[in-house]
Design an enzyme around this catalytic site. Structure first.
Site, PDB file in Angstrom:
ATOM      1  N   GLU A  75      -4.982   2.659  -4.296  1.00  0.00           N
ATOM      2  CA  GLU A  75      -3.255   2.138  -4.569  1.00  0.00           C
ATOM      3  C   GLU A  75      -2.618   1.305  -3.194  1.00  0.00           C
ATOM      4  OE1 GLU A  75      -4.817   5.007  -0.888  1.00  0.00           O
ATOM      5  OE2 GLU A  75      -5.515   4.917  -3.382  1.00  0.00           O
ATOM      6  N   HIS A 113      -5.401  14.135  -9.653  1.00  0.00           N
ATOM      7  CA  HIS A 113      -5.146  13.035  -8.752  1.00  0.00           C
ATOM      8  C   HIS A 113      -4.250  12.882 -10.818  1.00  0.00           C
ATOM      9  CE1 HIS A 113      -8.098  11.907  -6.361  1.00  0.00           C
ATOM     10  NE2 HIS A 113      -8.575  13.090  -6.594  1.00  0.00           N
ATOM     11  N   ASP A 158      -1.581   9.512 -10.481  1.00  0.00           N
ATOM     12  CA  ASP A 158      -1.511   8.913 -11.076  1.00  0.00           C
ATOM     13  C   ASP A 158       0.561   8.638 -11.954  1.00  0.00           C
ATOM     14  OD1 ASP A 158      -4.338   8.503 -11.142  1.00  0.00           O
ATOM     15  OD2 ASP A 158      -4.700   9.093 -13.455  1.00  0.00           O
ATOM     16  N   ASP A 185       1.099  -0.791   0.600  1.00  0.00           N
ATOM     17  CA  ASP A 185      -0.341  -0.180  -0.126  1.00  0.00           C
ATOM     18  C   ASP A 185       1.338   1.259   0.272  1.00  0.00           C
ATOM     19  OD1 ASP A 185      -2.567   0.974   0.353  1.00  0.00           O
ATOM     20  OD2 ASP A 185      -1.713   1.670   1.567  1.00  0.00           O
ATOM     21  N   ASN A 216      -2.412  13.293  -3.801  1.00  0.00           N
ATOM     22  CA  ASN A 216      -3.778  13.152  -4.857  1.00  0.00           C
ATOM     23  C   ASN A 216      -4.120  15.001  -4.508  1.00  0.00           C
ATOM     24  OD1 ASN A 216      -4.320  11.130  -6.197  1.00  0.00           O
ATOM     25  ND2 ASN A 216      -5.193  10.348  -5.219  1.00  0.00           N
TER      26      ASN A 216
END
Length: 253
Positions: free
Chosen positions: A166, A136, A140, A123, A131
Site C-alpha cells: 500500500e 483483501h 484492493d 503510504d 483488509n
C-alpha cells in the site's frame, strides 16, 4: 501475374527484333542465303527462350519482394509485441503504475540531472485494518481508489510507481520544494475526499501519509528513499493524513 506476362512478352519481342537484325547482317555477310529455316530459328528461339527466362526471373523477383514485405511486416509486429510485453512487465498489474523495480530504475536514471525534482513516498493509513475488517478484495478496491487519487494529484510528466503493498512512490520531475509541497498536499486532499463505502452506506475514511525530499543530484536511490522514508515516519508519528517534506538529505546519507 498479368504484369509478369506483359514484361516478359516485351523483352521477348525485343529479343526477336535484335535476333532478326543480327541474322540479316551476319548471315548474308557469311555468304549464306536467309531462308525460311533461318527466319524461323531467328524468331522462335529468342521468343521462347527470352519469354521463359524473363517470366521465371520476374516471377521469382515478385515472390522475393513479397517475402521481404511479409518479413518486414512480421518484424514490425514482433517489435510492437515486444514493446507491449516490456511495457506490461514494467507495470503493476493492479494499479497500472510502474512496479518497484521499474520505478527505482527511473529514479536511478534521473541522477546527475539538474532538474531531477523531488521524491514522495505515499503510504495508505490504517490499511491493514481495512483488509482485516473487510477482506483483501475490498482492500484492493480501496487501493485502486487511492491510486486513482494519486494520479489525479500529480502533474503531467511525473512518474508514479507502486513500491509496496500500500506504498507508492512519485518522482516529481523538475519540481522545486514549493511545487513538491503543493503536489503532495493535492494528493493528500484527493485521497481524503474519497467516499469509500464497502458495506451498506457506512463510509470508511481513506487517508495517506506522505514523506518527501528534493532529489540532490549526487544522491543515490537508497539515500533518497531513506530520506523520504524518514519524513514519512514523522508524518505517521504525528497523527497520519499529513505531508512532511525536508530538503536536507544529509541525515539519510
Amino acid at each position: 501475374m498479368s504484369s509478369i506476362i506483359l514484361k516478359s512478352a516485351t523483352i521477348a519481342f525485343v529479343s526477336v527484333a535484335v535476333s532478326l537484325l543480327l541474322t540479316l547482317i551476319i548471315v548474308p555477310a557469311m555468304g549464306f542465303p536467309v531462308n525460311r529455316m533461318i527466319w524461323l530459328t531467328s524468331t522462335l528461339c529468342p521468343l521462347v527462350l527470352a519469354w521463359a527466362a524473363c517470366a521465371s526471373t520476374f516471377w521469382h523477383s515478385d515472390r522475393l519482394k513479397s517475402a521481404h514485405r511479409d518479413l518486414a511486416r512480421t518484424h514490425a509486429q514482433l517489435a510492437a509485441a515486444h514493446r507491449r510485453l516490456a511495457e506490461k512487465a514494467s507495470r503493476d498489474d493492479m494499479t497500472g503504475m510502474l512496479n518497484r523495480e521499474s520505478f527505482f530504475a527511473v529514479l536511478n536514471g534521473s541522477r546527475h540531472k539538474p532538474d531531477r525534482g523531488a521524491l514522495l513516498i505515499i503510504d495508505a493509513d490504517h490499511f491493514k485494518m481495512i483488509n482485516d475488517s473487510f477482506g483483501h478484495l475490498t482492500g484492493d478496491d480501496a487501493l485502486l481508489l487511492i491510486a486513482s487519487a494519486i494520479k489525479r494529484g500529480v502533474r503531467d510528466g511525473d512518474v508514479l510507481g507502486r513500491i509496496g503493498g500500500e506504498e507508492f512512490g512519485a518522482l516529481l520531475v523538475g519540481a522545486t520544494e514549493r511545487e513538491a509541497k503543493r503536489v503532495a498536499e493535492h494528493i493528500r486532499r484527493e485521497v481524503e475526499m474519497i467516499r469509500f463505502r464497502p458495506v451498506d452506506e457506512r463510509t470508511i475514511p481513506l487517508t495517506v501519509s506522505i514523506g518527501g525530499t528534493l532529489c540532490d543530484e549526487s544522491a543515490s536511490v537508497s539515500e533518497l528513499m531513506r530520506a523520504a522514508d524518514r519524513r514519512l515516519y514523522q508524518a505517521k508519528h504525528r497523527g497520519r493524513n499529513l505531508v512532511i517534506l525536508d530538503t536536507d538529505i544529509s541525515e539519510a546519507a
